[in-house]
Enzyme design. Structure first.
Site, PDB file in Angstrom:
ATOM      1  N   HIS A  46       3.577   1.641   7.002  1.00 15.31           N
ATOM      2  CA  HIS A  46       4.221   1.523   5.692  1.00 15.31           C
ATOM      3  C   HIS A  46       5.500   2.357   5.710  1.00 15.31           C
ATOM      4  O   HIS A  46       5.496   3.508   5.280  1.00 15.31           O
ATOM      5  CB  HIS A  46       3.248   2.033   4.617  1.00 15.31           C
ATOM      6  CG  HIS A  46       3.677   1.779   3.210  1.00 15.31           C
ATOM      7  ND1 HIS A  46       2.802   1.434   2.214  1.00 15.31           N
ATOM      8  CD2 HIS A  46       4.897   1.825   2.617  1.00 15.31           C
ATOM      9  CE1 HIS A  46       3.467   1.285   1.083  1.00 15.31           C
ATOM     10  NE2 HIS A  46       4.738   1.535   1.299  1.00 15.31           N
ATOM     11  N   GLU A  73       3.699  -2.995   5.735  1.00 17.35           N
ATOM     12  CA  GLU A  73       3.669  -3.065   4.283  1.00 17.35           C
ATOM     13  C   GLU A  73       4.792  -2.228   3.708  1.00 17.35           C
ATOM     14  O   GLU A  73       5.267  -1.283   4.351  1.00 17.35           O
ATOM     15  CB  GLU A  73       2.310  -2.608   3.738  1.00 17.35           C
ATOM     16  CG  GLU A  73       1.987  -1.173   4.044  1.00 17.35           C
ATOM     17  CD  GLU A  73       0.600  -0.744   3.577  1.00 17.35           C
ATOM     18  OE1 GLU A  73      -0.302  -1.588   3.499  1.00 17.35           O
ATOM     19  OE2 GLU A  73       0.430   0.442   3.307  1.00 17.35           O
ATOM     20  N   HIS A 193      -6.361   1.269  -0.234  1.00 13.17           N
ATOM     21  CA  HIS A 193      -5.985   2.514  -0.915  1.00 13.17           C
ATOM     22  C   HIS A 193      -7.219   3.298  -1.316  1.00 13.17           C
ATOM     23  O   HIS A 193      -8.062   2.818  -2.065  1.00 13.17           O
ATOM     24  CB  HIS A 193      -5.084   2.303  -2.148  1.00 13.17           C
ATOM     25  CG  HIS A 193      -3.992   3.337  -2.193  1.00 13.17           C
ATOM     26  ND1 HIS A 193      -4.233   4.647  -2.494  1.00 13.17           N
ATOM     27  CD2 HIS A 193      -2.677   3.264  -1.867  1.00 13.17           C
ATOM     28  CE1 HIS A 193      -3.102   5.329  -2.391  1.00 13.17           C
ATOM     29  NE2 HIS A 193      -2.139   4.525  -1.995  1.00 13.17           N
TER      30      HIS A 193
END
Ligand code: PXP
Length: 246
Positions: A46, A73, A193
């Site tokens: 990310h 991401e 998450h």
């Protein structure tokens, strides 16, 4: 139950440690290879606009060694879009972060952002990249999520994780509803998450059609005590109780 849910290890926290010293220790490439060797079925990165974790110049070398599924991401800034189109990972996960976000804390408002997402998603898909969009657990977002052209949604599991120990039936309820609506619409389902060794099994057992989870923070914290290999195997075991620990 067969293990259809893939574990993608998010290696951002490894990059954060590396960046804190300006050297190449820990070596991100070696860690990604080892995660795969220990059983990870994907590697997630990310890159954030401030590049405090994985940096844009990590993406190409990583894309050359990841043998499982490479998932990039992030917030679709111009730099991000350019890099992802150049690298062409198996999957891109679009996240509506702000520039200085500490960590992602909400999904797309697919009603408001639909037109923006349609163009963006089309450009990734035309390069053969699967597109997933980060989404809060809310079934009313699914119709417009489908209309964006996304292949998958990634359910934002932060709120589930925070509520899990208080009342897990209540915590999972909106995720079940959203997953059912997504499946009916023909969208694939990822999640991520704050998933950890405590809350992962229950999520896996209750979410129909869960294709992939991406896990970083808790997994890296666990690895400090348990070692990376053991930790990855424990997470795999949560996704498939018949997975044998050796
Ligand atoms: N999915 C998204 C969109 C994220 O931003 C993150 C954190 O980088 C994760 C999944 C993984 O979350 P965690 O590090 O808490 O496992």
């Amino acid at each position: 139950m067969t293990n259809h849910t893939k574990l993608s290890v998010n290696i951002n926290k490894i990059a954060l440690i590396r960046n804190s010293r300006g050297t190449n220790n820990p070596n991100l490439i070696s860690v990604a290879k080892d995660c795969e060797r220990f059983g990870a079925q994907g590697i997630t990165v990310h890159p954030r606009p401030d590049q405090r974790h994985v940096r844009y110049d990590d993406l190409l070398p990583l894309s050359q060694i990841v043998k499982t599924e490479f998932n990039i991401e992030g917030n679709p800034t111009q730099d991000f879009i350019k890099k992802v189109l150049q690298i062409r990972p198996a999957q891109v996960t679009l996240v509506p972060d702000s520039e200085d976000q500490l960590t992602s804390d909400h999904g797309w408002d697919t009603k408001r952002d639909k037109d923006k997402l349609i163009d963006l998603i089309a450009s990734f898909k035309s390069e053969g990249i699967r597109v997933s969009i980060f989404l809060d657990a809310n079934p009313t977002l699914i119709d417009t999520a489908y209309q964006t052209g996304a292949d998958r949604i990634e359910l934002y599991t932060g709120p589930y994780a925070w509520e899990y120990h208080k009342n897990r039936e209540k915590a999972i309820a909106p995720y079940i509803e959203t997953a059912k609506a997504a499946m009916q619409a023909g969208l694939g389902i990822n999640a991520g998450h704050d998933l950890d060794l405590d809350n992962l099994s229950y999520f896996y057992q209750n979410i129909p059609g869960l294709l992939e989870v991406s896990i970083g923070h808790a997994l890296v914290c666990d690895a400090l005590y348990l070692g990376l290999e053991n930790t990855i195997k424990l997470y795999l075991n949560r996704l498939n109780p018949t997975f044998e620990m050796r």
